[in-house]
Design a protein around this motif. Sequence first.
Motif, PDB file in Angstrom:
ATOM      1  N   SER A  67      -0.764   2.119  -3.087  1.00  0.00           N
ATOM      2  CA  SER A  67      -0.933   2.443  -1.675  1.00  0.00           C
ATOM      3  C   SER A  67      -2.176   1.710  -1.187  1.00  0.00           C
ATOM      4  N   HIS A  68      -2.318   1.640   0.111  1.00  0.00           N
ATOM      5  CA  HIS A  68      -3.454   0.921   0.674  1.00  0.00           C
ATOM      6  C   HIS A  68      -4.123   1.798   1.709  1.00  0.00           C
ATOM      7  N   THR A  69      -5.453   1.797   1.711  1.00  0.00           N
ATOM      8  CA  THR A  69      -6.213   2.631   2.633  1.00  0.00           C
ATOM      9  C   THR A  69      -6.278   2.043   4.035  1.00  0.00           C
ATOM     10  N   GLY A  70      -6.043   0.745   4.160  1.00  0.00           N
ATOM     11  CA  GLY A  70      -6.152   0.077   5.449  1.00  0.00           C
ATOM     12  C   GLY A  70      -7.445  -0.703   5.590  1.00  0.00           C
ATOM     13  N   TYR A  71      -8.372  -0.498   4.679  1.00  0.00           N
ATOM     14  CA  TYR A  71      -9.628  -1.225   4.695  1.00  0.00           C
ATOM     15  C   TYR A  71      -9.547  -2.420   3.748  1.00  0.00           C
ATOM     16  N   PRO A  72     -10.364  -3.443   3.974  1.00  0.00           N
ATOM     17  CA  PRO A  72     -10.354  -4.584   3.052  1.00  0.00           C
ATOM     18  C   PRO A  72     -10.693  -4.152   1.626  1.00  0.00           C
ATOM     19  N   GLY A  73      -9.902  -4.604   0.687  1.00  0.00           N
ATOM     20  CA  GLY A  73     -10.096  -4.223  -0.705  1.00  0.00           C
ATOM     21  C   GLY A  73      -9.684  -2.798  -0.997  1.00  0.00           C
ATOM     22  N   GLY A  74      -8.860  -2.209  -0.148  1.00  0.00           N
ATOM     23  CA  GLY A  74      -8.515  -0.792  -0.276  1.00  0.00           C
ATOM     24  C   GLY A  74      -7.220  -0.519  -1.018  1.00  0.00           C
ATOM     25  N   LEU A  75      -6.801  -1.407  -1.915  1.00  0.00           N
ATOM     26  CA  LEU A  75      -5.593  -1.174  -2.695  1.00  0.00           C
ATOM     27  C   LEU A  75      -5.862  -0.107  -3.751  1.00  0.00           C
ATOM     28  N   VAL A  76      -5.025   0.932  -3.761  1.00  0.00           N
ATOM     29  CA  VAL A  76      -5.168   2.021  -4.715  1.00  0.00           C
ATOM     30  C   VAL A  76      -3.971   1.972  -5.650  1.00  0.00           C
ATOM     31  N   GLU A  77      -4.230   1.843  -6.947  1.00  0.00           N
ATOM     32  CA  GLU A  77      -3.169   1.828  -7.949  1.00  0.00           C
ATOM     33  C   GLU A  77      -3.340   3.032  -8.859  1.00  0.00           C
ATOM     34  N   ARG A  78      -2.255   3.780  -9.042  1.00  0.00           N
ATOM     35  CA  ARG A  78      -2.299   4.960  -9.893  1.00  0.00           C
ATOM     36  C   ARG A  78      -1.151   4.894 -10.883  1.00  0.00           C
ATOM     37  N   LYS A  79      -1.422   5.287 -12.121  1.00  0.00           N
ATOM     38  CA  LYS A  79      -0.384   5.311 -13.147  1.00  0.00           C
ATOM     39  C   LYS A  79       0.511   6.535 -12.952  1.00  0.00           C
ATOM     40  N   ALA A  80       1.710   6.456 -13.511  1.00  0.00           N
ATOM     41  CA  ALA A  80       2.656   7.556 -13.394  1.00  0.00           C
ATOM     42  C   ALA A  80       2.127   8.815 -14.068  1.00  0.00           C
ATOM     43  N   SER A  81       1.373   8.671 -15.135  1.00  0.00           N
ATOM     44  CA  SER A  81       0.810   9.847 -15.810  1.00  0.00           C
ATOM     45  C   SER A  81      -0.176  10.585 -14.901  1.00  0.00           C
ATOM     46  N   TRP A  82      -0.951   9.850 -14.101  1.00  0.00           N
ATOM     47  CA  TRP A  82      -1.871  10.484 -13.155  1.00  0.00           C
ATOM     48  C   TRP A  82      -1.086  11.157 -12.026  1.00  0.00           C
ATOM     49  N   MET A  83      -0.041  10.467 -11.553  1.00  0.00           N
ATOM     50  CA  MET A  83       0.743  10.994 -10.431  1.00  0.00           C
ATOM     51  C   MET A  83       1.449  12.298 -10.792  1.00  0.00           C
ATOM     52  N   ILE A  84       1.985  12.399 -12.008  1.00  0.00           N
ATOM     53  CA  ILE A  84       2.713  13.610 -12.378  1.00  0.00           C
ATOM     54  C   ILE A  84       1.771  14.799 -12.518  1.00  0.00           C
ATOM     55  N   GLU A  85       0.499  14.560 -12.805  1.00  0.00           N
ATOM     56  CA  GLU A  85      -0.475  15.648 -12.890  1.00  0.00           C
ATOM     57  C   GLU A  85      -0.955  16.081 -11.514  1.00  0.00           C
ATOM     58  N   HIS A  86      -1.211  15.125 -10.619  1.00  0.00           N
ATOM     59  CA  HIS A  86      -1.820  15.432  -9.331  1.00  0.00           C
ATOM     60  C   HIS A  86      -0.833  15.525  -8.172  1.00  0.00           C
ATOM     61  N   LYS A  87       0.188  14.697  -8.151  1.00  0.00           N
ATOM     62  CA  LYS A  87       1.167  14.693  -7.069  1.00  0.00           C
ATOM     63  C   LYS A  87       2.574  14.538  -7.649  1.00  0.00           C
ATOM     64  N   PRO A  88       3.101  15.550  -8.322  1.00  0.00           N
ATOM     65  CA  PRO A  88       4.397  15.398  -8.989  1.00  0.00           C
ATOM     66  C   PRO A  88       5.558  15.183  -8.019  1.00  0.00           C
ATOM     67  N   GLU A  89       5.443  15.699  -6.803  1.00  0.00           N
ATOM     68  CA  GLU A  89       6.538  15.520  -5.851  1.00  0.00           C
ATOM     69  C   GLU A  89       6.642  14.079  -5.366  1.00  0.00           C
ATOM     70  N   GLU A  90       5.536  13.333  -5.368  1.00  0.00           N
ATOM     71  CA  GLU A  90       5.558  11.954  -4.897  1.00  0.00           C
ATOM     72  C   GLU A  90       6.263  11.005  -5.866  1.00  0.00           C
ATOM     73  N   VAL A  91       6.308  11.347  -7.143  1.00  0.00           N
ATOM     74  CA  VAL A  91       7.034  10.515  -8.109  1.00  0.00           C
ATOM     75  C   VAL A  91       8.509  10.509  -7.756  1.00  0.00           C
ATOM     76  N   LEU A  92       9.067  11.687  -7.515  1.00  0.00           N
ATOM     77  CA  LEU A  92      10.489  11.783  -7.176  1.00  0.00           C
ATOM     78  C   LEU A  92      10.760  11.293  -5.761  1.00  0.00           C
ATOM     79  N   ARG A  93       9.851  11.580  -4.831  1.00  0.00           N
ATOM     80  CA  ARG A  93      10.056  11.154  -3.444  1.00  0.00           C
ATOM     81  C   ARG A  93      10.097   9.625  -3.329  1.00  0.00           C
ATOM     82  N   SER A  94       9.231   8.928  -4.032  1.00  0.00           N
ATOM     83  CA  SER A  94       9.233   7.462  -3.947  1.00  0.00           C
ATOM     84  C   SER A  94      10.500   6.884  -4.559  1.00  0.00           C
ATOM     85  N   ALA A  95      11.028   7.514  -5.611  1.00  0.00           N
ATOM     86  CA  ALA A  95      12.279   7.042  -6.204  1.00  0.00           C
ATOM     87  C   ALA A  95      13.457   7.257  -5.251  1.00  0.00           C
ATOM     88  N   VAL A  96      13.494   8.408  -4.591  1.00  0.00           N
ATOM     89  CA  VAL A  96      14.585   8.686  -3.652  1.00  0.00           C
ATOM     90  C   VAL A  96      14.489   7.772  -2.432  1.00  0.00           C
TER      91      VAL A  96
END
Length: 135
Positions: A65-94
Amino acid sequence: MTYSNPPHRRSQVVGRLAPEISKLLVGKHKPIYTPGKDCGDMVVVVNAREVVLTGKKWDQKLYRSHTGYPGGLVERKASWMIEHKPEEVLRSAVMGMLPKNRWRKEWARRLRIFPQSMGEAALSPFARFRNNVRG
Protein backbone atom coordinates in the motif's frame (compact mmCIF):
# COMPACT_ATOMS: atom_id res chain seq x y z
CA MET A 1 -31.10 -8.77 -2.26
CA THR A 2 -30.64 -11.97 -0.32
CA TYR A 3 -28.18 -13.10 2.28
CA SER A 4 -25.64 -15.87 1.57
CA ASN A 5 -23.08 -17.63 3.67
CA PRO A 6 -20.12 -19.29 1.98
CA PRO A 7 -19.49 -22.94 2.79
CA HIS A 8 -18.74 -23.55 6.48
CA ARG A 9 -15.28 -25.07 6.49
CA ARG A 10 -12.38 -24.34 8.74
CA SER A 11 -8.80 -23.87 7.57
CA GLN A 12 -9.89 -23.04 4.03
CA VAL A 13 -7.21 -22.05 1.49
CA VAL A 14 -7.57 -18.40 0.48
CA GLY A 15 -7.22 -19.16 -3.22
CA ARG A 16 -10.04 -21.72 -3.07
CA LEU A 17 -12.41 -19.64 -0.96
CA ALA A 18 -12.09 -16.32 -2.83
CA PRO A 19 -13.65 -17.54 -6.14
CA GLU A 20 -16.62 -19.04 -4.28
CA ILE A 21 -17.22 -15.75 -2.46
CA SER A 22 -16.91 -13.70 -5.66
CA LYS A 23 -19.48 -15.91 -7.43
CA LEU A 24 -21.92 -15.31 -4.58
CA LEU A 25 -21.32 -11.54 -4.68
CA VAL A 26 -21.85 -11.34 -8.45
CA GLY A 27 -24.83 -13.71 -8.44
CA LYS A 28 -23.54 -16.30 -10.89
CA HIS A 29 -24.92 -19.12 -8.74
CA LYS A 30 -28.52 -18.03 -9.45
CA PRO A 31 -30.59 -19.22 -12.39
CA ILE A 32 -31.77 -15.63 -12.97
CA TYR A 33 -28.22 -14.32 -13.51
CA THR A 34 -27.98 -11.73 -16.27
CA PRO A 35 -24.59 -10.16 -17.11
CA GLY A 36 -26.06 -6.65 -17.46
CA LYS A 37 -27.84 -6.63 -14.11
CA ASP A 38 -26.74 -6.81 -10.50
CA CYS A 39 -28.34 -9.84 -8.84
CA GLY A 40 -25.70 -10.79 -6.26
CA ASP A 41 -26.08 -11.56 -2.57
CA MET A 42 -24.66 -10.18 0.63
CA VAL A 43 -21.89 -12.49 1.91
CA VAL A 44 -20.75 -12.76 5.52
CA VAL A 45 -17.49 -14.56 6.33
CA VAL A 46 -16.58 -15.40 9.91
CA ASN A 47 -13.33 -16.82 11.31
CA ALA A 48 -11.16 -15.09 8.71
CA ARG A 49 -8.22 -15.55 11.06
CA GLU A 50 -8.24 -19.29 10.27
CA VAL A 51 -7.61 -19.04 6.52
CA VAL A 52 -4.57 -20.85 5.14
CA LEU A 53 -1.95 -19.99 2.55
CA THR A 54 -0.08 -22.80 0.82
CA GLY A 55 3.65 -23.23 0.38
CA LYS A 56 5.99 -20.45 1.47
CA LYS A 57 3.44 -17.67 0.94
CA TRP A 58 3.36 -16.79 4.65
CA ASP A 59 6.92 -15.43 4.31
CA GLN A 60 7.09 -14.53 0.61
CA LYS A 61 3.72 -12.93 -0.21
CA LEU A 62 3.71 -9.16 0.21
CA TYR A 63 0.76 -6.81 0.59
CA ARG A 64 1.63 -3.35 -0.67
CA SER A 65 0.00 0.00 0.00
CA HIS A 66 1.11 3.58 -0.36
CA THR A 67 0.65 6.47 2.05
CA GLY A 68 0.59 9.10 -0.70
CA TYR A 69 3.83 10.71 0.42
CA PRO A 70 7.15 10.36 -1.42
CA GLY A 71 8.84 7.15 -0.35
CA GLY A 72 5.64 6.02 1.37
CA LEU A 73 5.46 2.46 0.02
CA VAL A 74 4.41 0.09 2.80
CA GLU A 75 5.12 -3.63 2.33
CA ARG A 76 3.81 -6.19 4.79
CA LYS A 77 4.24 -9.95 4.80
CA ALA A 78 1.25 -12.27 4.92
CA SER A 79 2.30 -13.50 8.37
CA TRP A 80 2.06 -9.93 9.72
CA MET A 81 -1.28 -9.35 7.97
CA ILE A 82 -2.93 -12.47 9.41
CA GLU A 83 -1.97 -11.36 12.94
CA HIS A 84 -3.00 -7.70 12.64
CA LYS A 85 -5.56 -7.50 9.82
CA PRO A 86 -6.84 -11.02 9.04
CA GLU A 87 -9.89 -9.76 7.15
CA GLU A 88 -7.72 -7.86 4.65
CA VAL A 89 -5.98 -11.05 3.48
CA LEU A 90 -9.28 -12.51 2.31
CA ARG A 91 -10.70 -9.17 1.13
CA SER A 92 -7.74 -8.50 -1.19
CA ALA A 93 -8.06 -12.00 -2.68
CA VAL A 94 -11.80 -11.56 -3.31
CA MET A 95 -11.33 -8.09 -4.79
CA GLY A 96 -8.77 -9.53 -7.18
CA MET A 97 -11.35 -12.09 -8.35
CA LEU A 98 -14.16 -9.59 -8.97
CA PRO A 99 -14.61 -8.08 -12.43
CA LYS A 100 -13.24 -4.58 -12.81
CA ASN A 101 -16.46 -2.73 -13.68
CA ARG A 102 -18.91 -0.21 -12.27
CA TRP A 103 -20.52 -2.68 -9.80
CA ARG A 104 -17.27 -3.61 -8.11
CA LYS A 105 -17.68 -1.05 -5.29
CA GLU A 106 -21.25 -2.20 -4.66
CA TRP A 107 -20.15 -5.83 -4.44
CA ALA A 108 -17.34 -4.85 -2.07
CA ARG A 109 -19.89 -3.14 0.20
CA ARG A 110 -21.88 -6.38 0.40
CA LEU A 111 -18.90 -8.37 1.62
CA ARG A 112 -18.62 -8.56 5.41
CA ILE A 113 -15.56 -10.26 6.87
CA PHE A 114 -15.06 -10.87 10.59
CA PRO A 115 -11.79 -12.19 12.04
CA GLN A 116 -13.50 -14.42 14.60
CA SER A 117 -16.83 -16.05 15.28
CA MET A 118 -19.71 -13.76 16.18
CA GLY A 119 -23.30 -14.25 17.34
CA GLU A 120 -26.04 -14.80 14.78
CA ALA A 121 -27.75 -11.49 15.67
CA ALA A 122 -24.57 -9.55 14.86
CA LEU A 123 -24.26 -11.24 11.45
CA SER A 124 -27.67 -10.20 10.17
CA PRO A 125 -27.37 -7.33 7.67
CA PHE A 126 -30.46 -5.71 9.17
CA ALA A 127 -29.63 -6.27 12.86
CA ARG A 128 -29.26 -2.56 13.62
CA PHE A 129 -32.82 -1.87 12.38
CA ARG A 130 -34.57 -4.57 14.43
CA ASN A 131 -35.21 -2.39 17.47
CA ASN A 132 -36.77 0.38 15.38
CA VAL A 133 -39.51 -1.80 13.85
CA ARG A 134 -42.91 -1.69 15.52
CA GLY A 135 -45.71 -4.16 15.17
